[in-house]
Design a protein around this motif. Structure first.
Motif, PDB file in Angstrom:
ATOM      1  N   VAL A 193       0.838  -1.202   0.000  1.00 50.69           N
ATOM      2  CA  VAL A 193       0.000   0.000   0.000  1.00 50.69           C
ATOM      3  C   VAL A 193       0.869   1.247   0.000  1.00 50.69           C
ATOM      4  N   GLU A 194       1.923   1.261   0.835  1.00 47.26           N
ATOM      5  CA  GLU A 194       2.771   2.434   0.952  1.00 47.26           C
ATOM      6  C   GLU A 194       4.113   2.157   0.298  1.00 47.26           C
ATOM      7  N   SER A 195       4.779   3.215  -0.102  1.00 45.15           N
ATOM      8  CA  SER A 195       6.101   3.060  -0.694  1.00 45.15           C
ATOM      9  C   SER A 195       7.132   2.867   0.422  1.00 45.15           C
ATOM     10  N   LEU A 196       8.267   2.344   0.066  1.00 48.58           N
ATOM     11  CA  LEU A 196       9.334   2.118   1.034  1.00 48.58           C
ATOM     12  C   LEU A 196       9.985   3.441   1.395  1.00 48.58           C
ATOM     13  N   GLY A 197      10.592   3.517   2.534  1.00 48.26           N
ATOM     14  CA  GLY A 197      11.277   4.734   2.951  1.00 48.26           C
ATOM     15  C   GLY A 197      10.603   5.355   4.156  1.00 48.26           C
ATOM     16  N   PRO A 198      11.132   6.487   4.612  1.00 48.72           N
ATOM     17  CA  PRO A 198      10.606   7.086   5.831  1.00 48.72           C
ATOM     18  C   PRO A 198       9.227   7.702   5.658  1.00 48.72           C
ATOM     19  N   GLY A 199       8.867   8.118   4.477  1.00 48.15           N
ATOM     20  CA  GLY A 199       7.551   8.714   4.263  1.00 48.15           C
ATOM     21  C   GLY A 199       7.537  10.185   4.615  1.00 48.15           C
ATOM     22  N   GLU A 200       6.383  10.796   4.503  1.00 46.45           N
ATOM     23  CA  GLU A 200       6.217  12.215   4.777  1.00 46.45           C
ATOM     24  C   GLU A 200       6.026  12.436   6.275  1.00 46.45           C
ATOM     25  N   PRO A 201       6.434  13.606   6.783  1.00 48.18           N
ATOM     26  CA  PRO A 201       6.218  13.882   8.207  1.00 48.18           C
ATOM     27  C   PRO A 201       4.743  14.103   8.503  1.00 48.18           C
ATOM     28  N   GLU A 202       4.350  13.725   9.712  1.00 49.98           N
ATOM     29  CA  GLU A 202       2.961  13.904  10.110  1.00 49.98           C
ATOM     30  C   GLU A 202       2.728  15.364  10.480  1.00 49.98           C
TER      31      GLU A 202
END
Length: 116
Positions: free
Chosen positions: A8-17
């Motif tokens: 569902v989500e891409s690998l990596g840290p992702g965007e900040p909340e």
């Protein structure tokens, strides 16, 4: 294909909340920070120190002023090793002793064969 369907989500840290800074942080930055910067145990200087001159002694060009030590003086003198005579260090045992040692070794060997 099954991997793309399950991830569902891409690998990596992702965007900040998203996060809202509490109001007390602004109050603390305005009020408490000033209180921390004031040192009450140190006497305040009313006058700044006098302005000083920044100068250095004039010298020649660095390569002209450099007085190198001649290279032969930097290389230590070599100590030559004297070749020792092995016979002088440990002389060979006398002839009688060599023949006696050889006989004892031969006798020990022959006695060992008799036991087997």
């Amino acid at each position: 294909m099954w991997w793309d369907q399950t991830v569902v989500e891409s690998l990596g840290p992702g965007e900040p909340e998203p996060w809202e800074r509490p109001e007390e942080v602004d109050w603390a930055m305005d009020v408490c920070k000033e209180q921390m910067l004031i040192r009450r145990d140190v006497v305040k200087d009313e006058e700044a120190p006098p302005e000083q001159e920044m100068t250095a002694e004039p010298i020649e060009h660095p390569l002209v002023a450099w007085d190198p030590v001649p290279l032969p003086e930097l290389v230590p003198r070599k100590e030559w090793v004297e070749i020792a005579d092995p016979q002088a260090l440990a002389p060979a045992p006398p002839l009688e002793r060599r023949s006696r040692e050889a006989y004892l070794q031969w006798r020990t060997l022959m006695d060992g064969f008799e036991d087997t």
